[in-house]
Scaffold this motif. Sequence first.
Motif, PDB file in Angstrom:
ATOM      1  N   GLU A   1      -5.833   2.736   2.852  1.00  0.00           N
ATOM      2  CA  GLU A   1      -4.537   2.883   2.194  1.00  0.00           C
ATOM      3  C   GLU A   1      -4.432   1.965   0.982  1.00  0.00           C
ATOM      4  O   GLU A   1      -3.885   2.351  -0.059  1.00  0.00           O
ATOM      5  CB  GLU A   1      -3.407   2.573   3.174  1.00  0.00           C
ATOM      6  CG  GLU A   1      -3.230   3.607   4.274  1.00  0.00           C
ATOM      7  CD  GLU A   1      -2.071   3.279   5.201  1.00  0.00           C
ATOM      8  OE1 GLU A   1      -1.435   2.221   5.005  1.00  0.00           O
ATOM      9  OE2 GLU A   1      -1.793   4.076   6.115  1.00  0.00           O
TER      10      GLU A   1
ATOM     11  N   THR B   1      11.365   5.693   3.493  1.00  0.00           N
ATOM     12  CA  THR B   1       9.990   5.244   3.671  1.00  0.00           C
ATOM     13  C   THR B   1       9.512   5.636   5.066  1.00  0.00           C
ATOM     14  O   THR B   1      10.279   6.129   5.893  1.00  0.00           O
ATOM     15  CB  THR B   1       9.873   3.724   3.488  1.00  0.00           C
ATOM     16  OG1 THR B   1      10.712   3.072   4.454  1.00  0.00           O
ATOM     17  CG2 THR B   1      10.298   3.304   2.092  1.00  0.00           C
TER      18      THR B   1
ATOM     19  N   ALA C   1      -3.877   3.084  -2.881  1.00  0.00           N
ATOM     20  CA  ALA C   1      -2.705   2.571  -3.591  1.00  0.00           C
ATOM     21  C   ALA C   1      -3.112   1.834  -4.856  1.00  0.00           C
ATOM     22  O   ALA C   1      -2.489   2.006  -5.919  1.00  0.00           O
ATOM     23  CB  ALA C   1      -1.901   1.658  -2.678  1.00  0.00           C
TER      24      ALA C   1
ATOM     25  N   LYS D   1       4.619  -0.587  -2.930  1.00  0.00           N
ATOM     26  CA  LYS D   1       3.776   0.075  -3.933  1.00  0.00           C
ATOM     27  C   LYS D   1       4.575   0.376  -5.200  1.00  0.00           C
ATOM     28  O   LYS D   1       4.065   0.215  -6.320  1.00  0.00           O
ATOM     29  CB  LYS D   1       3.170   1.355  -3.366  1.00  0.00           C
ATOM     30  CG  LYS D   1       2.192   2.028  -4.319  1.00  0.00           C
ATOM     31  CD  LYS D   1       1.424   3.171  -3.658  1.00  0.00           C
ATOM     32  CE  LYS D   1       2.289   4.377  -3.440  1.00  0.00           C
ATOM     33  NZ  LYS D   1       1.505   5.551  -2.979  1.00  0.00           N
TER      34      LYS D   1
ATOM     35  N   SER E   1       0.807  -1.219   0.000  1.00  0.00           N
ATOM     36  CA  SER E   1       0.000   0.000   0.000  1.00  0.00           C
ATOM     37  C   SER E   1       0.842   1.272   0.000  1.00  0.00           C
ATOM     38  O   SER E   1       0.325   2.367  -0.211  1.00  0.00           O
ATOM     39  CB  SER E   1      -0.930   0.017   1.219  1.00  0.00           C
ATOM     40  OG  SER E   1      -0.189   0.074   2.428  1.00  0.00           O
ATOM     41  N   LYS E   2       2.141   1.127   0.232  1.00  0.00           N
ATOM     42  CA  LYS E   2       3.003   2.316   0.261  1.00  0.00           C
ATOM     43  C   LYS E   2       4.454   1.893   0.104  1.00  0.00           C
ATOM     44  O   LYS E   2       4.792   0.709   0.077  1.00  0.00           O
ATOM     45  CB  LYS E   2       2.819   3.090   1.570  1.00  0.00           C
ATOM     46  CG  LYS E   2       3.024   2.266   2.821  1.00  0.00           C
ATOM     47  CD  LYS E   2       2.641   3.058   4.073  1.00  0.00           C
ATOM     48  CE  LYS E   2       2.732   2.195   5.320  1.00  0.00           C
ATOM     49  NZ  LYS E   2       2.322   2.926   6.534  1.00  0.00           N
TER      50      LYS E   2
END
Length: 258
Positions: free
Chosen positions: A47, A196, A51, A25, A20-21
Amino acid sequence: MSVKSLFDLTGRKALITGGSKGIGKAIARAFAECGADVCITARHEEELQAAAKEIAQGLSGRIEYRVCDMGDRAAVDAMSIDVLQSLQGIDILVNNAGTNKPEILTETTDDVWDEVLELNFTACMRLARHVVPGMKEKNWGRIIHLSSVMALASNPGRGLYSGTKAALIGMARAHALELGPYGITVNCICPGPIATDLPMSLLNDEQKQRFAERTAVKRWGETMDMVGPALLLGSDAGAYITGTTILADGGLICRTFD
C-alpha cells in the motif's frame, strides 16, 4: 510576503503517519504539491509503494515511505531516527495514524485498551519528542495531530476512541505553550464523518445515512476536505495559530437537538 508564498513548503520536510490512504495520503500529496519533501508511513509495504507512486506523479520532489507499526515503540523510534537522517530533519509532523475498536465500558479489555492508547496517543507523543529538537534548532516547526469530532461528542462504545482523541487536544495545548517560543506550532484537526476505510467498514448503511443527515452540508466529507486545514496549519499561513483545534465536521455538532 505574498499570499501564495504563505503556503509554499519548498525546502520543508514532512512526515505523515498513516499516509498510505485516506486523509494521510491526501495531505501528503498536498504538501508535496506545495514543494515539501514527504515521507509517509504505514504498516503495509504494498500500500505504501502504491501511495508513494501516486503522490509523486507529476512532481519533482522527494517522496519516501517507511513501513512502521505505530503501536510498536521500538519501531517508532527506529523509523523516526531513520527519517530524520534521510530527510535531514523533519519540519512538519502529521500524526494521522489511528484505530478505533468500539467496546462498551464493561467489556473493554486491557489488551484493546493498551493497543488503542498506544497507537492513537502515545505514538503521537513519541514522534513529536523525536522531531522537536531539530525544529528548535531551525526555530520553525509544525505539529498536527488528527483528532476527531468524537473527542468533543461521543456515542456508546466509543469511550476509548473518544478518550484518546480528546487527550490529543489537551496534549497539543500544553505542547503549544512549551514550544511556541521556538517558532513551533502544535494544533489538532477534528474531522467529522469522512468517507475513509475505517468508518465505512464499521458502520452499516443506515448509520452512514444518519451521519450524513446530521451534518449541515448533508454529506460525508471527502479526504480532500481535510487538505485545507492541514495546509493552513502546516505552513507559514498558520504561524499565529497554535494550541487550538480546527473542527472540520461539516457542521455535525453545531446542532443542539432535533
